[in-house]
Design an enzyme around this catalytic site. Structure first.
Site, PDB file in Angstrom:
ATOM      1  N   ASP A 242      19.714 -22.110  -7.012  1.00 13.60           N
ATOM      2  CA  ASP A 242      20.632 -22.487  -5.947  1.00 13.60           C
ATOM      3  C   ASP A 242      21.087 -21.248  -5.159  1.00 13.60           C
ATOM      4  O   ASP A 242      20.757 -20.113  -5.539  1.00 13.60           O
ATOM      5  CB  ASP A 242      21.833 -23.202  -6.598  1.00 13.60           C
ATOM      6  CG  ASP A 242      22.289 -24.384  -5.769  1.00 13.60           C
ATOM      7  OD1 ASP A 242      22.070 -24.357  -4.552  1.00 13.60           O
ATOM      8  OD2 ASP A 242      22.882 -25.318  -6.341  1.00 13.60           O
TER       9      ASP A 242
ATOM     10  N   ASP B 109      23.379 -31.754   0.295  1.00 15.22           N
ATOM     11  CA  ASP B 109      23.191 -32.561  -0.915  1.00 15.22           C
ATOM     12  C   ASP B 109      23.128 -34.044  -0.592  1.00 15.22           C
ATOM     13  O   ASP B 109      23.917 -34.551   0.209  1.00 15.22           O
ATOM     14  CB  ASP B 109      24.385 -32.370  -1.857  1.00 15.22           C
ATOM     15  CG  ASP B 109      24.402 -30.981  -2.444  1.00 15.22           C
ATOM     16  OD1 ASP B 109      23.591 -30.134  -2.020  1.00 15.22           O
ATOM     17  OD2 ASP B 109      25.237 -30.734  -3.335  1.00 15.22           O
TER      18      ASP B 109
HETATM   19  C1  GLA Z   1      24.558 -27.510  -4.959  1.00 15.88           C
HETATM   20  C2  GLA Z   1      23.168 -28.140  -4.934  1.00 15.88           C
HETATM   21  C3  GLA Z   1      23.166 -29.419  -5.738  1.00 15.88           C
HETATM   22  C4  GLA Z   1      23.609 -29.125  -7.162  1.00 15.88           C
HETATM   23  C5  GLA Z   1      24.973 -28.445  -7.159  1.00 15.88           C
HETATM   24  C6  GLA Z   1      25.363 -27.953  -8.523  1.00 15.88           C
HETATM   25  O1  GLA Z   1      25.494 -28.276  -4.266  1.00 15.88           O
HETATM   26  O2  GLA Z   1      22.749 -28.390  -3.626  1.00 15.88           O
HETATM   27  O3  GLA Z   1      21.884 -30.012  -5.733  1.00 15.88           O
HETATM   28  O4  GLA Z   1      22.641 -28.335  -7.798  1.00 15.88           O
HETATM   29  O5  GLA Z   1      24.980 -27.322  -6.289  1.00 15.88           O
HETATM   30  O6  GLA Z   1      26.596 -27.315  -8.547  1.00 15.88           O
END
Ligand code: GLA
Length: 435
Positions: free
Chosen positions: A168, A228
């Protein structure tokens, strides 16, 4: 004569869709879009295992999903990975070795123990880390306390026999991504165990034109592109629109070895209707996107499971050419048309099969006919001029091969399909007749 043949082969190679694409990271992985399961959308960062014994991020959750994958036919259908997301770690690195540590109460067998369990069932295990100082949920990141742990982590993951890593991009300097994400890729390529590499690199740049997709493709096996995904149609529609908006640019960098990741499949949760669930599956397969389900496989409704296990659609997703479908430019705000060229089933075939998707986003009225002349949708350059090609048309949500046959039409006729409203699709496969 020989020279002519050679020239033809050379020209075909030069202008085939694969060679037009920038070459990818050659770690031999992700030759087809990866398929599996990922905990984030459905289980997020729930760590209260007392109140939520079946829904918290712990060893049991992943073991349960590994079991479901194997026992309920998902593994057989191609879903191979079970991926852990954020919140698996202890709050600190090991003070002596600086290695990452799992939370001991929630992962008593360690991540290596879990990997062993997965491998004993032919399932692959994925893990999560972040290129910044902390993960998005504030667990130790690669640059924890300002120190670079890239190589230590790659070794740790290899020792644990982790098969995939999602890296990430929270709490990081995104101006450095061309260096840090590339260094991570190098570290992974140097360890013993092969690890598929998922990056969130482009997602953290606000302006897509800032992204060096050539470098991203050379470094990562897949890369998250947008915000997300949430459990709603609105969220899925937002992704469809963005993928449409950037279709021409993205198509160039997408293919075997490196894939744009529009985020998880949310089918089987609370937010999508039956038709909208088909829509998500259809679009993701048209795009040759990674198919990573985030749902509770222990309690999924049978009609949702059926969508996720739809063999015909999975075959479209996993088509060896790995093409991202093309959005056809049409004058309509209420529907979209997407077309994907598929690989020929044998060298003797004269023409390519195609998948065509009609999407109706109208939120008023009854199902409507959408109709386009086939030759305006497909670009079968092998077709000899002035010759029409005949296709058998199959509905990919048809129950059986017999039931799914719709009609036979030629390239100068219209493909006319009635499509329900509110974000529904019809998706068909066109099989050319070899004449
Ligand atoms: C980000 C990513 C998500 C997830 C969260 C975890 O928002 O885009 O897919 O992995 O972090 O904290």
């Amino acid at each position: 004569m020989m020279l002519n043949k050679f020239l033809i082969v050379l020209l075909v190679m030069l202008f085939s869709p694969l060679s037009m694409m920038v070459s990818g990271w050659d770690n031999g992985l992700a030759r087809r879009p990866p398929m599996g399961w990922l905990s984030w959308m459905r289980f997020a960062c729930e760590i209260d295992c007392q109140t939520y014994p079946d829904e918290c991020i712990n060893e049991k959750l992943y073991k349960d999903m590994i079991d479901r994958l194997v026992d309920d036919g998902y593994l057989k259908a191609g879903y191979q990975y079970v991926n852990i997301d954020d919140c698996w770690m202890a709050m600190q690195r090991d003070p002596k070795t600086f290695r990452l540590l799992p939370n001991q109460t929630r992962f008593p067998s360690g991540i290596d123990g879990l990997a062993e369990y997965a491998h004993s069932k032919n399932v692959l295990l994925g893990l999560y880390e972040d290129i910044g100082t902390l993960t998005c949920a504030r667990y130790p990141g690669t640059y924890y306390q300002g120190k670079d742990h890239t190589y230590i982590d790659a070794e740790t993951f290899s020792d644990w026999k982790i098969d995939s890593i999602k890296v990430d991009g929270c709490y990081a300097d995104n101006k450095q991504f061309n260096i840090t994400y590339v260094e991570y890729s190098k570290a992974l390529s140097e360890v013993e165990h092969k690890i598929l590499y998922g990056c969130s690199w482009p997602f953290f740049k606000q302006d897509f034109s800032d992204n060096d997709y050539e470098l991203i493709r050379k470094s990562c096996n897949l890369w998250r592109q947008f915000n997300d995904i949430f459990d709603s149609y609105q969220s899925v529609k937002g992704i469809i629109d963005l993928m449409g908006k950037h279709n021409e640019q993205f198509r160039r960098y997408h293919g075997p070895g490196g894939w744009f990741d529009p985020d998880m499949l949310i089918i089987g949760n609370y937010g999508l209707s039956l038709e909208q669930s088909k829509t998500q599956m259809a679009f993701w397969c048209m795009w040759s996107a990674p198919l990573l389900m985030s749902n509770d496989l222990r309690s999924i409704r049978p009609e949702m499971k059926e969508i996720l296990l739809n063999k015909e659609l999975i075959a479209i997703d996993q088509d060896p050419l790995g093409i991202m479908a093309k959005k056809i430019s049409i004058k309509s705000n209420s529907h979209q048309v997407w077309v994907k060229k598929l690989s020929k089933s044998s060298d003797h075939d004269k023409h390519h099969p195609y998948a065509i998707l009609y999407f109706n986003s109208e939120q008023l009225g009854s199902p409507k006919y959408i109709s386009y002349r086939l030759s305006s949708l497909i670009d079968d350059d092998e077709a000899t001029t002035n010759k029409t090609i005949e296709y058998d048309v199959y509905d990919l949500f048809g129950k059986t091969k017999n039931e799914s046959y719709l009609e036979t039409i030629n390239s100068e006729q219209n493909l006319r399909l009635k499509v329900p409203t509110s974000g529904s699709v019809r998706i068909v496969k066109l099989l050319p007749k070899n004449i």
